[in-house]
Design an enzyme around this catalytic site. Structure first.
Site, mmCIF file in Angstrom:
data_model
loop_
_atom_site.group_PDB
_atom_site.id
_atom_site.type_symbol
_atom_site.label_atom_id
_atom_site.label_comp_id
_atom_site.label_asym_id
_atom_site.label_seq_id
_atom_site.Cartn_x
_atom_site.Cartn_y
_atom_site.Cartn_z
ATOM 1 N N LYS A 22 -17.925 6.220 -13.965
ATOM 2 C CA LYS A 22 -18.613 5.758 -14.463
ATOM 3 C C LYS A 22 -18.991 4.812 -12.674
ATOM 4 C CE LYS A 22 -18.623 1.552 -15.641
ATOM 5 N NZ LYS A 22 -19.737 0.383 -14.985
ATOM 6 N N CYS A 117 -21.606 -12.787 -13.314
ATOM 7 C CA CYS A 117 -21.022 -11.837 -14.511
ATOM 8 C C CYS A 117 -20.039 -12.322 -15.078
ATOM 9 C CB CYS A 117 -21.873 -10.402 -13.622
ATOM 10 S SG CYS A 117 -20.245 -9.444 -14.943
ATOM 11 N N ARG A 122 -19.838 -13.334 -8.714
ATOM 12 C CA ARG A 122 -19.489 -11.889 -8.015
ATOM 13 C C ARG A 122 -20.708 -12.153 -6.481
ATOM 14 N NH1 ARG A 122 -19.118 -7.414 -12.339
ATOM 15 N NH2 ARG A 122 -17.767 -6.094 -10.365
ATOM 16 N N ASP A 305 -9.842 -3.541 -12.813
ATOM 17 C CA ASP A 305 -10.481 -2.722 -14.305
ATOM 18 C C ASP A 305 -9.469 -2.751 -15.218
ATOM 19 O OD1 ASP A 305 -12.991 -3.347 -13.157
ATOM 20 O OD2 ASP A 305 -13.333 -1.735 -12.734
ATOM 21 N N ARG A 397 -20.675 0.472 -22.108
ATOM 22 C CA ARG A 397 -21.073 0.600 -20.953
ATOM 23 C C ARG A 397 -21.062 1.625 -20.125
ATOM 24 N NH1 ARG A 397 -20.350 -4.766 -18.254
ATOM 25 N NH2 ARG A 397 -20.634 -3.251 -16.747
HETATM 26 C C1 UD1 Z 1 -16.766 -2.945 -8.388
HETATM 27 C C2 UD1 Z 1 -16.253 -2.499 -9.553
HETATM 28 C C3 UD1 Z 1 -15.711 -2.986 -10.068
HETATM 29 C C4 UD1 Z 1 -14.386 -3.390 -10.175
HETATM 30 C C5 UD1 Z 1 -14.573 -3.622 -8.533
HETATM 31 C C6 UD1 Z 1 -13.020 -4.455 -7.989
HETATM 32 C C7 UD1 Z 1 -18.763 -0.708 -9.847
HETATM 33 C C8 UD1 Z 1 -19.873 -0.647 -9.869
HETATM 34 N N1 UD1 Z 1 -17.868 -2.095 -9.982
HETATM 35 O O1 UD1 Z 1 -17.547 -4.366 -8.486
HETATM 36 O O2 UD1 Z 1 -15.436 -2.301 -11.956
HETATM 37 O O3 UD1 Z 1 -13.813 -4.518 -11.051
HETATM 38 O O4 UD1 Z 1 -15.148 -2.931 -8.185
HETATM 39 O O5 UD1 Z 1 -12.028 -3.584 -8.224
HETATM 40 O O6 UD1 Z 1 -17.916 -0.224 -9.218
HETATM 41 N N2 UD1 Z 1 -16.661 -10.148 -2.705
HETATM 42 C C9 UD1 Z 1 -17.380 -10.945 -1.802
HETATM 43 N N3 UD1 Z 1 -18.311 -10.758 -1.557
HETATM 44 C C10 UD1 Z 1 -19.762 -9.157 -0.994
HETATM 45 C C11 UD1 Z 1 -18.748 -8.670 -2.300
HETATM 46 C C12 UD1 Z 1 -17.723 -8.247 -3.578
HETATM 47 O O7 UD1 Z 1 -16.522 -12.501 -2.031
HETATM 48 O O8 UD1 Z 1 -20.430 -9.406 -1.051
HETATM 49 C C13 UD1 Z 1 -15.712 -10.448 -3.698
HETATM 50 C C14 UD1 Z 1 -15.767 -10.255 -5.385
HETATM 51 O O9 UD1 Z 1 -16.006 -11.463 -5.628
HETATM 52 C C15 UD1 Z 1 -15.033 -9.942 -5.442
HETATM 53 C C16 UD1 Z 1 -13.868 -9.531 -4.898
HETATM 54 O O10 UD1 Z 1 -15.050 -8.657 -3.333
HETATM 55 O O11 UD1 Z 1 -13.705 -11.162 -5.862
HETATM 56 C C17 UD1 Z 1 -14.318 -7.402 -4.757
HETATM 57 O O12 UD1 Z 1 -15.108 -7.413 -5.286
HETATM 58 P P1 UD1 Z 1 -16.313 -5.616 -5.139
HETATM 59 O O13 UD1 Z 1 -15.574 -5.199 -5.223
HETATM 60 O O14 UD1 Z 1 -17.667 -5.918 -4.804
HETATM 61 O O15 UD1 Z 1 -16.636 -5.026 -7.080
HETATM 62 P P2 UD1 Z 1 -17.560 -4.194 -7.439
HETATM 63 O O16 UD1 Z 1 -18.069 -3.494 -6.047
HETATM 64 O O17 UD1 Z 1 -19.162 -5.511 -7.446
#
Ligand code: UD1
Length: 430
Positions: A22, A117, A122, A305, A397
């Site tokens: 996904k 979320c 996030r 996850d 989802r």
């Molecule tokens: C993706 C996955 C999600 C998984 C996560 C971590 C998708 C659609 N979703 O989510 O299923 O749980 O990776 O493996 O692929 N962060 C910041 N600033 C940012 C971006 C992230 O501080 O600009 C922090 C987040 O709060 C979190 C960490 O970085 O603590 C990791 O987040 P991130 O890897 O970005 O997760 P997603 O891409 O949202």
């Protein structure tokens, strides 16, 4: 009312086929609009998140042709808008990938700011930092992120946190920028590599995906491609945990065993047998399971996850296990539900201290989010008696035909939509 009705207690036995990832599919779909030629993507999971993203893409004029359940053709030439509306971002956060894709292609994009979320706050500051470094002007106004650039120019970007989303989004914005981009402290997740491979198949020049330094040489334009999504690491891991928690024996097919190593290692540590072949893993749980400690980390660490699913397994294993969540701060919401089933878990800060119990008892519970929902289904399958799991829309989802795949392994589970259907299920399974 839509819920899963489960009669637990059967070990899961047999074979299950894993679908396309996904999280990779979401990145790939967004990237597919970056050429005007028609792109074909195969092994697409038919789940709500990918379907909502496809709708969001159609809402800006993308032509989407579903060849069959798992194959889609996408033509970005018909796009007539760069604004992604509220509805889609509310339903799926990953529509923010269209920000990177549209900015990279049209140098302009406008997407509603994704809200919090239910697994914690996030932020998307790292995405924005990357776009700005490439020369975009990024503003937040009226709840929208507006990114615009005269031209995008390659840059040296260091991510402050390892973010899957920011890595993929910046990669998309940079593929057609002038010159070279170096992205340091990049995420190494399998889906980051899949999106990079896909963009390269469209003519991009990305090197180093899968390491923490990604180097991108900007190209003038991208072209058509035919591509198949990688197998879903988390769906596979979820079935591995279902096998372990129900003391079963399951062959999980169409996987990349390398992507499952952190999960396999933990299952071996607690007493499961794991057999790996080229594209399958078999999980056998014939002995009593014991405790371990888990800390979620970016890939190749143990995936956040998979945290709820392994906690459900550890709560049925002897001794005390500690599960530490280091990626998202609010990912223990399933603990209250699991407690209703007899689990003995105490949450302190970002750790769950789990004292294993010998069995769960069936209860009426609700899925708090996607992965925790799947974990609670596993608990129901391992429990004595009947369980109902509400709010399964979360589970849908990200899991295609979850109940049907489990039934094939001998699980007594059905989706019911009324009390009458629930009673009928209870009568049928006794
Ligand atoms: C993706 C996955 C999600 C998984 C996560 C971590 C998708 C659609 N979703 O989510 O299923 O749980 O990776 O493996 O692929 N962060 C910041 N600033 C940012 C971006 C992230 O501080 O600009 C922090 C987040 O709060 C979190 C960490 O970085 O603590 C990791 O987040 P991130 O890897 O970005 O997760 P997603 O891409 O949202």
């Amino acid at each position: 009312m839509e819920q899963y009705a489960i009669k637990g207690g059967n070990p899961l036995v047999g074979e299950v086929e894993i679908g396309g990832a996904k999280n990779a599919a979401l990145g790939l779909l967004a990237a597919a609009i970056m050429t005007d030629e028609t792109v074909t993507i195969d092994n697409m999971p038919d789940v709500r998140d990918t379907n909502v993203l496809l709708q969001a893409m159609e809402s800006i004029g993308t032509t989407v042709n579903r060849v069959d359940r798992h194959k889609v053709e996408i033509t970005g030439a018909t796009i007539n808008d760069v604004v992604i509306e509220d509805d889609f971002i509310k339903k799926i956060r990953a529509s923010y990938y269209l920000l990177g894709a549209l900015l990279g292609k049209y140098k302009k994009a406008q997407v509603v700011l994704p809200g919090g979320c239910n697994i914690g706050s996030r932020p998307i500051d790292q995405h924005i930092k990357g776009f700005k470094a490439l020369g975009a002007d990024v503003k937040i106004a009226h709840g929208m992120i507006v990114a615009e650039a005269e031209k995008l120019v390659g840059s040296h970007i260091y991510l402050d946190v390892v973010s899957v989303g920011a890595t993929i989004n910046i990669m998309m914005a940079a593929v057609m920028a002038e010159g070279r981009t170096i992205l340091e402290n990049a995420a190494k997740e399998p889906h980051v590599v899949d999106v990079a491979n896909f963009l390269n198949s469209m003519g991009a020049d990305i090197k180093g995906a899968g390491t923490d330094v990604i180097r991108i040489k900007g190209v003038q334009k991208l072209h058509k491609s035919e591509y198949a999504v990688i197998p879903d690491q988390i769906e596979a891991g979820t079935f591995m945990m279902a096998a372990a928690a129900t003391k079963g024996d399951v062959l999980i097919k169409n996987v990349i065993p390398k992507h499952l190593e952190s999960i396999s290692a933990k299952l071996i540590e607690i007493g499961c047998e794991i057999e790996e072949s080229d594209d399958a893993v078999r999980v056998v749980a014939s002995r009593p399971l014991s405790h371990t400690h888990i800390k979620t980390l970016p890939y190749p660490g143990f995936p956040t996850d998979m945290q709820p699913q392994i906690a459900v397994t550890l709560a049925l294993s002897s001794g005390t296990s500690i599960v530490t969540e280091s990626i998202f701060e609010n990912r223990f919401k399933y603990v209250d539900e699991l407690t209703k089933m007899g689990a003995n878990i105490k949450v302190e800060g970002n750790s769950a201290i789990i004292d294993g119990v010998s069995k769960y008892t069936g209860a009426n519970i609700s899925a708090p989010d996607l992965r925790a929902g799947a974990a609670l289904v596993i608990a129901g399958l391992a429990a004595d008696g009947f369980t109902t799991v509400d709010d399964i829309v979360y589970i849908e989802r990200g899991y295609e035909d979850f109940d049907a795949k489990l039934r094939k392994l001998g699980a007594q589970i059905e989706k019911v939509t009324s009390d009458k259907e629930l009673q009928k299920f209870k009568l049928k399974v006794g």
